[in-house]
Design a protein around this motif. Structure first.
Motif, PDB file in Angstrom:
ATOM      1  N   GLN A 101       0.805  -1.214   0.000  1.00 47.50           N
ATOM      2  CA  GLN A 101       0.000   0.000   0.000  1.00 47.50           C
ATOM      3  C   GLN A 101       0.844   1.274   0.000  1.00 47.50           C
ATOM      4  O   GLN A 101       0.509   2.249  -0.684  1.00 47.50           O
ATOM      5  CB  GLN A 101      -0.962  -0.013   1.186  1.00 47.50           C
ATOM      6  N   ARG A 102       1.922   1.306   0.744  1.00 48.25           N
ATOM      7  CA  ARG A 102       2.772   2.496   0.761  1.00 48.25           C
ATOM      8  C   ARG A 102       3.473   2.675  -0.592  1.00 48.25           C
ATOM      9  O   ARG A 102       3.622   3.802  -1.081  1.00 48.25           O
ATOM     10  CB  ARG A 102       3.796   2.411   1.891  1.00 48.25           C
ATOM     11  N   LEU A 103       3.868   1.565  -1.208  1.00 44.68           N
ATOM     12  CA  LEU A 103       4.470   1.653  -2.529  1.00 44.68           C
ATOM     13  C   LEU A 103       3.457   2.137  -3.559  1.00 44.68           C
ATOM     14  O   LEU A 103       3.804   2.886  -4.483  1.00 44.68           O
ATOM     15  CB  LEU A 103       5.024   0.289  -2.959  1.00 44.68           C
ATOM     16  N   GLU A 104       2.218   1.698  -3.415  1.00 49.63           N
ATOM     17  CA  GLU A 104       1.160   2.165  -4.305  1.00 49.63           C
ATOM     18  C   GLU A 104       1.057   3.695  -4.254  1.00 49.63           C
ATOM     19  O   GLU A 104       0.942   4.365  -5.289  1.00 49.63           O
ATOM     20  CB  GLU A 104      -0.169   1.534  -3.883  1.00 49.63           C
ATOM     21  N   PHE A 105       1.098   4.253  -3.058  1.00 45.23           N
ATOM     22  CA  PHE A 105       1.041   5.704  -2.862  1.00 45.23           C
ATOM     23  C   PHE A 105       2.181   6.398  -3.618  1.00 45.23           C
ATOM     24  O   PHE A 105       1.970   7.385  -4.336  1.00 45.23           O
ATOM     25  CB  PHE A 105       1.114   6.021  -1.366  1.00 45.23           C
ATOM     26  N   LEU A 106       3.387   5.858  -3.482  1.00 45.17           N
ATOM     27  CA  LEU A 106       4.550   6.455  -4.145  1.00 45.17           C
ATOM     28  C   LEU A 106       4.463   6.269  -5.655  1.00 45.17           C
ATOM     29  O   LEU A 106       4.725   7.204  -6.427  1.00 45.17           O
ATOM     30  CB  LEU A 106       5.831   5.819  -3.598  1.00 45.17           C
ATOM     31  N   GLY A 107       4.099   5.079  -6.083  1.00 42.60           N
ATOM     32  CA  GLY A 107       4.039   4.797  -7.517  1.00 42.60           C
ATOM     33  C   GLY A 107       3.038   5.663  -8.251  1.00 42.60           C
ATOM     34  O   GLY A 107       3.273   6.060  -9.402  1.00 42.60           O
ATOM     35  N   ASP A 108       1.931   5.972  -7.598  1.00 43.30           N
ATOM     36  CA  ASP A 108       0.926   6.851  -8.194  1.00 43.30           C
ATOM     37  C   ASP A 108       1.538   8.211  -8.510  1.00 43.30           C
ATOM     38  O   ASP A 108       1.276   8.804  -9.564  1.00 43.30           O
ATOM     39  CB  ASP A 108      -0.250   6.986  -7.227  1.00 43.30           C
ATOM     40  N   ARG A 109       2.383   8.712  -7.607  1.00 43.91           N
ATOM     41  CA  ARG A 109       3.015  10.021  -7.821  1.00 43.91           C
ATOM     42  C   ARG A 109       4.079   9.955  -8.912  1.00 43.91           C
ATOM     43  O   ARG A 109       4.198  10.885  -9.722  1.00 43.91           O
ATOM     44  CB  ARG A 109       3.630  10.528  -6.522  1.00 43.91           C
ATOM     45  N   VAL A 110       4.846   8.884  -8.944  1.00 42.92           N
ATOM     46  CA  VAL A 110       5.845   8.728 -10.003  1.00 42.92           C
ATOM     47  C   VAL A 110       5.161   8.643 -11.364  1.00 42.92           C
ATOM     48  O   VAL A 110       5.569   9.301 -12.331  1.00 42.92           O
ATOM     49  CB  VAL A 110       6.716   7.479  -9.748  1.00 42.92           C
ATOM     50  N   LEU A 111       4.118   7.832 -11.448  1.00 47.91           N
ATOM     51  CA  LEU A 111       3.364   7.705 -12.695  1.00 47.91           C
ATOM     52  C   LEU A 111       2.824   9.061 -13.136  1.00 47.91           C
ATOM     53  O   LEU A 111       2.877   9.417 -14.321  1.00 47.91           O
ATOM     54  CB  LEU A 111       2.213   6.711 -12.510  1.00 47.91           C
ATOM     55  N   GLY A 112       2.298   9.831 -12.185  1.00 44.14           N
ATOM     56  CA  GLY A 112       1.748  11.132 -12.514  1.00 44.14           C
ATOM     57  C   GLY A 112       2.785  12.057 -13.122  1.00 44.14           C
ATOM     58  O   GLY A 112       2.515  12.758 -14.118  1.00 44.14           O
ATOM     59  N   LEU A 113       3.978  12.078 -12.558  1.00 41.58           N
ATOM     60  CA  LEU A 113       5.029  12.944 -13.090  1.00 41.58           C
ATOM     61  C   LEU A 113       5.464  12.485 -14.479  1.00 41.58           C
ATOM     62  O   LEU A 113       5.654  13.310 -15.383  1.00 41.58           O
ATOM     63  CB  LEU A 113       6.222  12.958 -12.139  1.00 41.58           C
ATOM     64  N   VAL A 114       5.603  11.176 -14.668  1.00 37.80           N
ATOM     65  CA  VAL A 114       5.985  10.651 -15.981  1.00 37.80           C
ATOM     66  C   VAL A 114       4.965  11.065 -17.031  1.00 37.80           C
ATOM     67  O   VAL A 114       5.324  11.533 -18.128  1.00 37.80           O
ATOM     68  CB  VAL A 114       6.121   9.117 -15.944  1.00 37.80           C
ATOM     69  N   MET A 115       3.681  10.905 -16.717  1.00 40.40           N
ATOM     70  CA  MET A 115       2.640  11.205 -17.691  1.00 40.40           C
ATOM     71  C   MET A 115       2.503  12.708 -17.931  1.00 40.40           C
ATOM     72  O   MET A 115       2.249  13.146 -19.059  1.00 40.40           O
ATOM     73  CB  MET A 115       1.307  10.606 -17.237  1.00 40.40           C
ATOM     74  N   ALA A 116       2.678  13.510 -16.900  1.00 39.34           N
ATOM     75  CA  ALA A 116       2.624  14.959 -17.083  1.00 39.34           C
ATOM     76  C   ALA A 116       3.729  15.404 -18.044  1.00 39.34           C
ATOM     77  O   ALA A 116       3.499  16.195 -18.967  1.00 39.34           O
ATOM     78  CB  ALA A 116       2.758  15.675 -15.735  1.00 39.34           C
TER      79      ALA A 116
END
Length: 227
Positions: A42-57
């Protein structure tokens, strides 16, 4: 730490060899398998969501230098939403490598959209922690592939489109009703029904009310448009 055969195969499909295999093990461990000595993802999910967001932005800005914020936002949402993450997870057969408790396995957890989407985000975080942002970015861009180029076709919000369809025909906005909620608190399943004033209805299920509402709206839109 040595990886199991399933995780070695997943590692190959990801295109990233982990210097610290524990990150990948952590990423595929669902809360139904967590113990005081084994953390869930769950904590990794939180971090991964933010990494994915930056990549896509970054990717969207690079792809269309003239797009306004109003044009970019729905494209971004379409690329990072849980359903898209789950589609990518299915593409690499992430479900086969997930570590699930017995109850989740028996209830088809390896195929659940919410679990797959969460695990995909956790895997992104695992790569980020293992090798940094550029490695995570390269993997995401490779796995998302043509979705980035064709995102405009998938960027419109289904609930908004359905409401516009109804308004164009002089109808009141669609009504959404929760039909049922089942499953444990950590992995609920909602069934939502959407109804139009003209009588058409559709149902869908998902791991959150919001996702189920969007899914029901899309089902009904597809029917209305002859899909």
């Amino acid at each position: 730490m040595k990886l199991s055969a399933e995780l070695k195969a997943l590692q190959a499909r990801l295109g990233h060899e982990f210097a610290e295999p524990r990150h990948l093990v952590h990423a595929v461990t669902h809360s139904s398998m967590s113990t005081p000595t084994r953390s869930d993802n769950q904590r990794l999910e939180f971090l991964g969501d933010r990494v994915l967001g930056l990549v896509m932005a970054e990717a969207l800005l690079a792809a269309d230098s003239r797009a306004t914020e109003g044009q970019l936002a729905p494209r971004f949402n379409a690329l990072v939403r849980k359903e898209t993450c789950a589609d990518v997870a299915r593409q690499i057969d992430l479900g086969a490598a997930m570590k699930l408790g017995r109850s989740e396995m028996l209830s088809g957890g390896r195929r659940k959209m919410a679990l797959l989407g969460d695990a995909m985000e956790a895997v992104i975080a695992a790569v980020y922690l293992d090798a940094g942002f550029e490695a995570a970015k390269a993997m995401v861009l490779r796995l998302w592939g043509k979705r980035i180029d064709t995102v405009e076709d998938d960027a419109r919000d289904a609930k908004t489109s359905l409401q516009e369809w109804a308004q164009a025909r002089g109808q009141n906005p669609p009504v959404y009703e929760q039909i049922s909620r089942s499953g444990p608190d950590h992995s609920p399943v909602f069934i939502i029904e959407v109804r139009l004033e003209s009588g058409q209805t559709a149902q869908a299920k998902a791991g959150s009310k919001r996702q189920a509402e969007h899914a029901a709206a899309k089902v009904l839109l597809d029917r209305l448009n002859g899909g």
